[in-house]
Scaffold this motif. Structure first.
Motif, PDB file in Angstrom:
ATOM      1  N   VAL A 128       6.911   2.697   5.618  1.00  0.00           N
ATOM      2  CA  VAL A 128       6.123   2.619   4.387  1.00  0.00           C
ATOM      3  C   VAL A 128       4.629   2.741   4.639  1.00  0.00           C
ATOM      4  O   VAL A 128       3.873   2.988   3.699  1.00  0.00           O
ATOM      5  CB  VAL A 128       6.446   1.345   3.575  1.00  0.00           C
ATOM      6  CG1 VAL A 128       7.911   1.298   3.213  1.00  0.00           C
ATOM      7  CG2 VAL A 128       6.022   0.086   4.296  1.00  0.00           C
ATOM      8  N   HIS A 129       4.194   2.627   5.875  1.00  0.00           N
ATOM      9  CA  HIS A 129       2.781   2.810   6.168  1.00  0.00           C
ATOM     10  C   HIS A 129       2.437   4.244   6.564  1.00  0.00           C
ATOM     11  O   HIS A 129       1.286   4.555   6.815  1.00  0.00           O
ATOM     12  CB  HIS A 129       2.332   1.818   7.247  1.00  0.00           C
ATOM     13  CG  HIS A 129       2.103   0.460   6.681  1.00  0.00           C
ATOM     14  ND1 HIS A 129       3.025  -0.546   6.805  1.00  0.00           N
ATOM     15  CD2 HIS A 129       1.083  -0.044   5.947  1.00  0.00           C
ATOM     16  CE1 HIS A 129       2.576  -1.617   6.180  1.00  0.00           C
ATOM     17  NE2 HIS A 129       1.410  -1.339   5.652  1.00  0.00           N
ATOM     18  N   VAL A 169       5.939   8.647   2.838  1.00  0.00           N
ATOM     19  CA  VAL A 169       6.164   8.001   1.539  1.00  0.00           C
ATOM     20  C   VAL A 169       6.064   9.026   0.415  1.00  0.00           C
ATOM     21  O   VAL A 169       6.897   9.053  -0.485  1.00  0.00           O
ATOM     22  CB  VAL A 169       5.167   6.841   1.324  1.00  0.00           C
ATOM     23  CG1 VAL A 169       5.210   6.340  -0.112  1.00  0.00           C
ATOM     24  CG2 VAL A 169       5.460   5.705   2.290  1.00  0.00           C
ATOM     25  N   ARG A 170       5.061   9.886   0.472  1.00  0.00           N
ATOM     26  CA  ARG A 170       4.909  10.915  -0.566  1.00  0.00           C
ATOM     27  C   ARG A 170       6.152  11.801  -0.635  1.00  0.00           C
ATOM     28  O   ARG A 170       6.671  12.078  -1.713  1.00  0.00           O
ATOM     29  CB  ARG A 170       3.666  11.764  -0.285  1.00  0.00           C
ATOM     30  CG  ARG A 170       3.368  12.772  -1.396  1.00  0.00           C
ATOM     31  CD  ARG A 170       2.244  13.723  -1.005  1.00  0.00           C
ATOM     32  NE  ARG A 170       2.568  14.541   0.158  1.00  0.00           N
ATOM     33  CZ  ARG A 170       3.429  15.574   0.156  1.00  0.00           C
ATOM     34  NH1 ARG A 170       4.075  15.901  -0.941  1.00  0.00           N
ATOM     35  NH2 ARG A 170       3.660  16.269   1.254  1.00  0.00           N
ATOM     36  N   GLU A 213       1.778   7.501   5.152  1.00  0.00           N
ATOM     37  CA  GLU A 213       1.456   8.010   3.820  1.00  0.00           C
ATOM     38  C   GLU A 213       2.186   9.306   3.463  1.00  0.00           C
ATOM     39  O   GLU A 213       2.748   9.433   2.373  1.00  0.00           O
ATOM     40  CB  GLU A 213      -0.057   8.211   3.720  1.00  0.00           C
ATOM     41  CG  GLU A 213      -0.533   8.530   2.332  1.00  0.00           C
ATOM     42  CD  GLU A 213      -2.044   8.585   2.256  1.00  0.00           C
ATOM     43  OE1 GLU A 213      -2.536   9.263   1.344  1.00  0.00           O
ATOM     44  OE2 GLU A 213      -2.732   7.962   3.097  1.00  0.00           O
ATOM     45  N   GLU A 214       2.203  10.278   4.348  1.00  0.00           N
ATOM     46  CA  GLU A 214       2.864  11.557   4.073  1.00  0.00           C
ATOM     47  C   GLU A 214       4.372  11.366   3.897  1.00  0.00           C
ATOM     48  O   GLU A 214       4.990  11.965   3.015  1.00  0.00           O
ATOM     49  CB  GLU A 214       2.575  12.561   5.197  1.00  0.00           C
ATOM     50  CG  GLU A 214       3.330  13.873   5.077  1.00  0.00           C
ATOM     51  CD  GLU A 214       2.992  14.671   3.824  1.00  0.00           C
ATOM     52  OE1 GLU A 214       3.825  15.511   3.435  1.00  0.00           O
ATOM     53  OE2 GLU A 214       1.932  14.456   3.222  1.00  0.00           O
ATOM     54  N   GLU A 249      -2.024  -3.545  -6.187  1.00  0.00           N
ATOM     55  CA  GLU A 249      -1.823  -2.134  -5.845  1.00  0.00           C
ATOM     56  C   GLU A 249      -0.938  -1.446  -6.889  1.00  0.00           C
ATOM     57  O   GLU A 249      -0.195  -2.089  -7.613  1.00  0.00           O
ATOM     58  CB  GLU A 249      -1.114  -2.003  -4.487  1.00  0.00           C
ATOM     59  CG  GLU A 249      -1.840  -2.623  -3.327  1.00  0.00           C
ATOM     60  CD  GLU A 249      -2.895  -1.713  -2.738  1.00  0.00           C
ATOM     61  OE1 GLU A 249      -2.828  -0.486  -2.961  1.00  0.00           O
ATOM     62  OE2 GLU A 249      -3.787  -2.234  -2.055  1.00  0.00           O
ATOM     63  N   GLY A 254       0.833  -1.195   0.000  1.00  0.00           N
ATOM     64  CA  GLY A 254       0.000   0.000   0.000  1.00  0.00           C
ATOM     65  C   GLY A 254       0.866   1.242   0.000  1.00  0.00           C
ATOM     66  O   GLY A 254       2.091   1.183   0.043  1.00  0.00           O
ATOM     67  N   ASN A 255       0.210   2.389  -0.083  1.00  0.00           N
ATOM     68  CA  ASN A 255       0.908   3.685  -0.094  1.00  0.00           C
ATOM     69  C   ASN A 255       1.962   3.775  -1.193  1.00  0.00           C
ATOM     70  O   ASN A 255       3.010   4.397  -1.003  1.00  0.00           O
ATOM     71  CB  ASN A 255       1.559   3.988   1.258  1.00  0.00           C
ATOM     72  CG  ASN A 255       0.554   4.344   2.306  1.00  0.00           C
ATOM     73  OD1 ASN A 255      -0.540   4.789   1.990  1.00  0.00           O
ATOM     74  ND2 ASN A 255       0.900   4.149   3.553  1.00  0.00           N
TER      75      ASN A 255
END
Length: 127
Positions: A97-98, A103-104, A100-101, A69, A37-38
């Motif tokens: 990795v979980h 990872v972005r 979200e911000e 995904e 995910g993400n």
């Protein structure tokens, strides 16, 4: 599998990881996809051998379908079972990795220095 092969080739060249380790990652990926995910996938292997545990990181120009995904950042992890740090590293990696911000921001990093600073929670002006 192209991302795995490219990152695997880097680890073979720079870290002396044998091709059998990369083949084991590919085999494991065929059994169960490692997208988390993400926009992240973590193809990995845990085996014994004459290599040091290491991770290669790839950021794709555009997201690609990876299992069920979309993925844009790949952490290719080779963990030597004879070491004891792999479980701690794997848990830490999954926490990262979980987020979200985070990872972005990592995907948007301009270079490895910026990527490293983001991972360590630093800004460029903190150095």
């Amino acid at each position: 599998f192209q991302a795995i092969e490219k990152l695997g080739a880097m680890l073979e060249q720079k870290k002396g990881i044998g091709s059998q380790v990369i083949r084991a990652i590919e085999k494991r990926e065929r059994i169960s996809s490692t997208e988390v995910g993400n926009l992240v996938a973590v193809p990995h292997v845990l085996m014994q051998g004459e290599f040091a545990s290491c991770i290669a990181i790839g950021i794709l120009d555009n997201p690609v379908q990876w299992g069920s995904e979309m993925v844009q950042m790949v952490f290719l992890a080779c963990f030597n079972q004879s070491g004891d740090q792999y479980a701690r590293i794997f848990r830490t990696l999954y926490k990262v990795v979980h987020a979200e911000e985070l990872v972005r921001r990592l995907i948007q990093a301009d270079d490895f220095y910026a990527f490293q600073n983001i991972m360590c929670g630093r800004r460029r002006d903190d150095d």
